[in-house]
Design a protein around this motif. Structure first.
Motif, PDB file in Angstrom:
ATOM      1  N   HIS A  27      30.529  34.047  37.554  1.00 44.49           N
ATOM      2  CA  HIS A  27      31.709  34.588  36.890  1.00 44.49           C
ATOM      3  C   HIS A  27      31.747  34.144  35.431  1.00 44.49           C
ATOM      4  O   HIS A  27      31.576  32.955  35.143  1.00 44.49           O
ATOM      5  N   PHE A  28      31.969  35.095  34.527  1.00 45.28           N
ATOM      6  CA  PHE A  28      32.290  34.784  33.142  1.00 45.28           C
ATOM      7  C   PHE A  28      33.784  35.003  32.968  1.00 45.28           C
ATOM      8  O   PHE A  28      34.299  36.087  33.277  1.00 45.28           O
ATOM      9  N   LYS A  29      34.491  33.986  32.472  1.00 44.13           N
ATOM     10  CA  LYS A  29      35.944  34.078  32.309  1.00 44.13           C
ATOM     11  C   LYS A  29      36.312  33.848  30.836  1.00 44.13           C
ATOM     12  O   LYS A  29      35.876  32.875  30.222  1.00 44.13           O
ATOM     13  N   PHE A  30      37.126  34.758  30.312  1.00 44.84           N
ATOM     14  CA  PHE A  30      37.533  34.709  28.910  1.00 44.84           C
ATOM     15  C   PHE A  30      39.060  34.729  28.822  1.00 44.84           C
ATOM     16  O   PHE A  30      39.717  35.431  29.595  1.00 44.84           O
ATOM     17  N   THR A  31      39.612  34.003  27.853  1.00 40.39           N
ATOM     18  CA  THR A  31      41.051  34.006  27.591  1.00 40.39           C
ATOM     19  C   THR A  31      41.287  33.943  26.086  1.00 40.39           C
ATOM     20  O   THR A  31      40.665  33.130  25.393  1.00 40.39           O
ATOM     21  N   ALA A  32      42.187  34.800  25.619  1.00 36.53           N
ATOM     22  CA  ALA A  32      42.583  34.775  24.200  1.00 36.53           C
ATOM     23  C   ALA A  32      44.104  34.786  24.127  1.00 36.53           C
ATOM     24  O   ALA A  32      44.765  35.536  24.852  1.00 36.53           O
ATOM     25  N   LEU A  33      44.669  33.936  23.241  1.00 38.92           N
ATOM     26  CA  LEU A  33      46.116  33.802  23.077  1.00 38.92           C
ATOM     27  C   LEU A  33      46.529  34.280  21.693  1.00 38.92           C
ATOM     28  O   LEU A  33      45.850  33.998  20.700  1.00 38.92           O
ATOM     29  N   SER A  34      47.659  34.997  21.628  1.00 42.78           N
ATOM     30  CA  SER A  34      48.148  35.466  20.325  1.00 42.78           C
ATOM     31  C   SER A  34      48.803  34.349  19.525  1.00 42.78           C
ATOM     32  O   SER A  34      48.770  34.351  18.307  1.00 42.78           O
ATOM     33  N   LYS A  35      49.419  33.386  20.250  1.00 41.10           N
ATOM     34  CA  LYS A  35      50.026  32.226  19.592  1.00 41.10           C
ATOM     35  C   LYS A  35      49.390  30.973  20.184  1.00 41.10           C
ATOM     36  O   LYS A  35      49.646  30.641  21.334  1.00 41.10           O
ATOM     37  N   ALA A  36      48.554  30.313  19.415  1.00 44.14           N
ATOM     38  CA  ALA A  36      47.842  29.143  19.913  1.00 44.14           C
ATOM     39  C   ALA A  36      48.253  27.929  19.098  1.00 44.14           C
ATOM     40  O   ALA A  36      47.702  27.661  18.041  1.00 44.14           O
ATOM     41  N   SER A  37      49.247  27.190  19.579  1.00 43.30           N
ATOM     42  CA  SER A  37      49.704  26.005  18.856  1.00 43.30           C
ATOM     43  C   SER A  37      48.929  24.777  19.320  1.00 43.30           C
ATOM     44  O   SER A  37      48.238  24.124  18.542  1.00 43.30           O
ATOM     45  N   GLU A  45      34.124  30.450  29.728  1.00 35.62           N
ATOM     46  CA  GLU A  45      33.182  29.647  30.499  1.00 35.62           C
ATOM     47  C   GLU A  45      32.434  30.539  31.477  1.00 35.62           C
ATOM     48  O   GLU A  45      32.884  31.642  31.818  1.00 35.62           O
ATOM     49  N   ALA A  46      31.277  30.066  31.919  1.00 38.82           N
ATOM     50  CA  ALA A  46      30.522  30.701  32.984  1.00 38.82           C
ATOM     51  C   ALA A  46      30.489  29.748  34.165  1.00 38.82           C
ATOM     52  O   ALA A  46      30.134  28.578  34.022  1.00 38.82           O
ATOM     53  N   VAL A  47      30.868  30.245  35.335  1.00 37.97           N
ATOM     54  CA  VAL A  47      30.967  29.425  36.543  1.00 37.97           C
ATOM     55  C   VAL A  47      30.087  30.030  37.628  1.00 37.97           C
ATOM     56  O   VAL A  47      30.211  31.225  37.943  1.00 37.97           O
ATOM     57  N   ALA A  48      29.200  29.229  38.192  1.00 38.48           N
ATOM     58  CA  ALA A  48      28.337  29.655  39.287  1.00 38.48           C
ATOM     59  C   ALA A  48      28.635  28.799  40.509  1.00 38.48           C
ATOM     60  O   ALA A  48      28.473  27.582  40.468  1.00 38.48           O
ATOM     61  N   THR A 111      34.158  38.879  34.384  1.00 38.06           N
ATOM     62  CA  THR A 111      33.041  39.772  34.654  1.00 38.06           C
ATOM     63  C   THR A 111      31.933  38.977  35.333  1.00 38.06           C
ATOM     64  O   THR A 111      31.824  37.765  35.135  1.00 38.06           O
ATOM     65  N   GLY A 112      31.135  39.636  36.149  1.00 36.42           N
ATOM     66  CA  GLY A 112      30.067  38.930  36.839  1.00 36.42           C
ATOM     67  C   GLY A 112      29.618  39.651  38.086  1.00 36.42           C
ATOM     68  O   GLY A 112      29.768  40.880  38.217  1.00 36.42           O
ATOM     69  N   CYS A 113      29.081  38.888  39.023  1.00 31.25           N
ATOM     70  CA  CYS A 113      28.518  39.465  40.244  1.00 31.25           C
ATOM     71  C   CYS A 113      28.689  38.491  41.406  1.00 31.25           C
ATOM     72  O   CYS A 113      28.800  37.277  41.205  1.00 31.25           O
ATOM     73  N   GLU A 114      28.683  39.046  42.622  1.00 26.08           N
ATOM     74  CA  GLU A 114      28.870  38.248  43.832  1.00 26.08           C
ATOM     75  C   GLU A 114      27.910  38.746  44.909  1.00 26.08           C
ATOM     76  O   GLU A 114      27.659  39.956  45.019  1.00 26.08           O
ATOM     77  N   PHE A 129      31.353  43.458  38.676  1.00 27.87           N
ATOM     78  CA  PHE A 129      32.685  43.827  38.200  1.00 27.87           C
ATOM     79  C   PHE A 129      32.864  43.384  36.754  1.00 27.87           C
ATOM     80  O   PHE A 129      32.194  42.466  36.268  1.00 27.87           O
ATOM     81  N   ASP A 130      33.783  44.060  36.068  1.00 26.69           N
ATOM     82  CA  ASP A 130      34.188  43.701  34.708  1.00 26.69           C
ATOM     83  C   ASP A 130      35.648  44.122  34.599  1.00 26.69           C
ATOM     84  O   ASP A 130      35.950  45.320  34.498  1.00 26.69           O
TER      85      ASP A 130
END
Length: 452
Positions: A27-37, A45-48, A111-114, A129-130
């Protein structure tokens, strides 16, 4: 009678086969925040199979290898799309592409595969999936076969039309997911570690006439396992389970417990099915009270250990005084003197591995049980709690700090939340091994990881 016997045999093989299946994922997991204090604007990160194999370093602005093993060496290195592209999409959806956002918005992607394999090595299922989530809601997913996007939210209709026209990017994503499929098909075939199984009992809290009989399996890999306590070879109902938890070394552990009568005369054992075992394992519990760690036993042990240490100190002191008074100074005596000098213990600090996840709340289909698990940390003292919009939530349940098999510790905190929540949750951890408190985010978008 014969049909019943055949049914029981088939049922046993069904559950046995299910437990012996191999399940792997990347799994590749991404997060973006509009307000990052206090939190980073972008994290990935990539998790296997529950192990982080690489992550994005915002200071170096590059992907960094984490706990890479030999089996991970062929894993896809460069995830699809860049940090800048992902942040741009978040700002576009938040309507603040050219200015700072006044409100908090969160864009997430997984996104990733299982892969699932039967015990004979046959591939049962292989999926890719993505998927994207925005502000805690499902947003848009990619159909890699049709090279088209599927909107999961009315807000995603414009994004779907725009991304469907990006044919070159869609072909690249399809190729990337095929690369993931190829890697996962050969992933970790060589690594199988059998569980170390222990059966023990302690005095049941709140009832002096009961014992809490527990079965602990730890150190096993891969993750999937079936384990339960039996009486006269029959599975006991209403057992409590810790759920499968990660160890610091990449292996896993599971504990099952059940209350039994203190004056029991039954035969109990722990039954374990795992793909590393050629046949199911059974570990018996003697039940003679030798391993029942009651408060009186612990008190007696503490007294004996204290007395033993005092006696040892007195003996060493007498030997040292005798040698100094007699003036002996052989090479052996000098070496012993050096060994007896107290040396400061080296500092041992291990940071916690923090995971945030959710499961369906028992007894309420409209609720989720959101949990934060910190494991592998040392020393023992830690402070951890779940927050909503960075504010500590009251009435959290805690497992208490528990030891791991490798000498480190773990702690779990949980709280029930609404299934259709739109809030921003994170897990906040303070530990002496960290230069600053750690925060691990969670959004509804992560539910794919927990309901499969």
């Amino acid at each position: 009678m014969f049909l019943c016997f055949v049914f029981i045999i088939l049922l046993f093989h069904y559950f046995l086969g299910d437990a012996l299946q191999e399940k792997h994922y990347l799994h590749f997991k991404f997060t973006a925040l509009s307000k990052a204090s206090t939190l980073p604007e972008f994290s990935a990160e990539a998790v296997a199979d529950g192990r982080q194999i690489f992550h994005y370093n915002n200071k170096e602005k590059s992907w960094v290898r984490s706990s890479l093993t030999e089996d991970d060496s062929e894993a896809p290195v460069n995830p699809p799309d860049s940090r800048g592209w992902f942040i741009y999409q978040m700002k576009t959806l938040s309507n603040c592409a050219d200015s700072e956002c006044s409100e908090l918005h969160v864009l997430q992607r997984i996104t990733g595969c299982e892969l699932e394999k039967l015990p004979d090595g046959t591939v049962k299922s292989l999926t890719v999936f993505d998927e994207y989530g925005f502000d805690g809601e499902d947003f848009i997913v990619f159909n890699s076969d049709a090279l088209q996007w599927i909107d999961k939210n009315p807000k995603a209709e414009e994004t779907k039309m725009k991304w469907d026209r990006q044919t070159e990017r869609n072909e690249f994503l399809q190729h990337y997911l095929k690369t993931c499929m190829h890697w996962i098909s050969t992933f970790n075939n060589s690594r199988k570690t059998p569980p170390d199984v222990r059966v023990f009992a302690v005095k049941a809290p709140g009832d002096q006439h009961k014992l809490l009989l527990s079965c602990l399996a730890t150190g096993f890999y891969p993750r999937d396992v079936e384990m339960y306590i039996r009486v006269y070879r029959i599975k006991i109902k209403d057992q409590t389970s810790s759920g499968i938890r990660p160890n610091a070394d990449g292996s896993f552990q599971l504990r099952s417990s059940v209350e039994i009568d203190r004056n029991h005369k039954e035969f109990y054992d722990c039954f374990v099915i795992h793909s590393s075992l050629t046949e199911p394992a059974s570990v018996e519990w003697a039940g003679n009270g030798a391993d029942c760690e009651t408060e009186s036993h612990w008190a007696l042990k503490a007294v004996l250990i204290t007395v033993s240490i005092l006696v040892l100190v007195v003996i060493c002191y007498c030997i040292s005084r005798r040698k100094r008074s007699s003036g002996q100074s052989s090479g052996y005596g000098d070496q012993t003197g050096r060994e007896m000098r107290a040396e400061p213990c080296p500092s041992h600090k291990a940071p916690p591995d923090v995971r945030v996840f959710a499961v369906k709340a028992p007894g309420d289909q409209h609720k989720l049980l959101l949990s934060c698990l910190a494991t592998g940390f040392y020393p023992r003292d830690v402070e951890m709690y779940i927050r909503v919009y960075r504010i500590k939530i009251k009435d959290q349940t805690s497992s208490g700090i528990r030891p791991n098999a490798d000498g480190s510790f773990q702690l779990r905190s949980s709280v029930e939340i609404d299934r259709n929540h739109k809030e921003f949750y994170d897990c906040f951890v303070i530990h002496s091994s960290l230069t600053e408190p750690a925060s691990v985010e969670w959004g509804k978008y992560h539910q794919k990881l927990i309901f499969d």
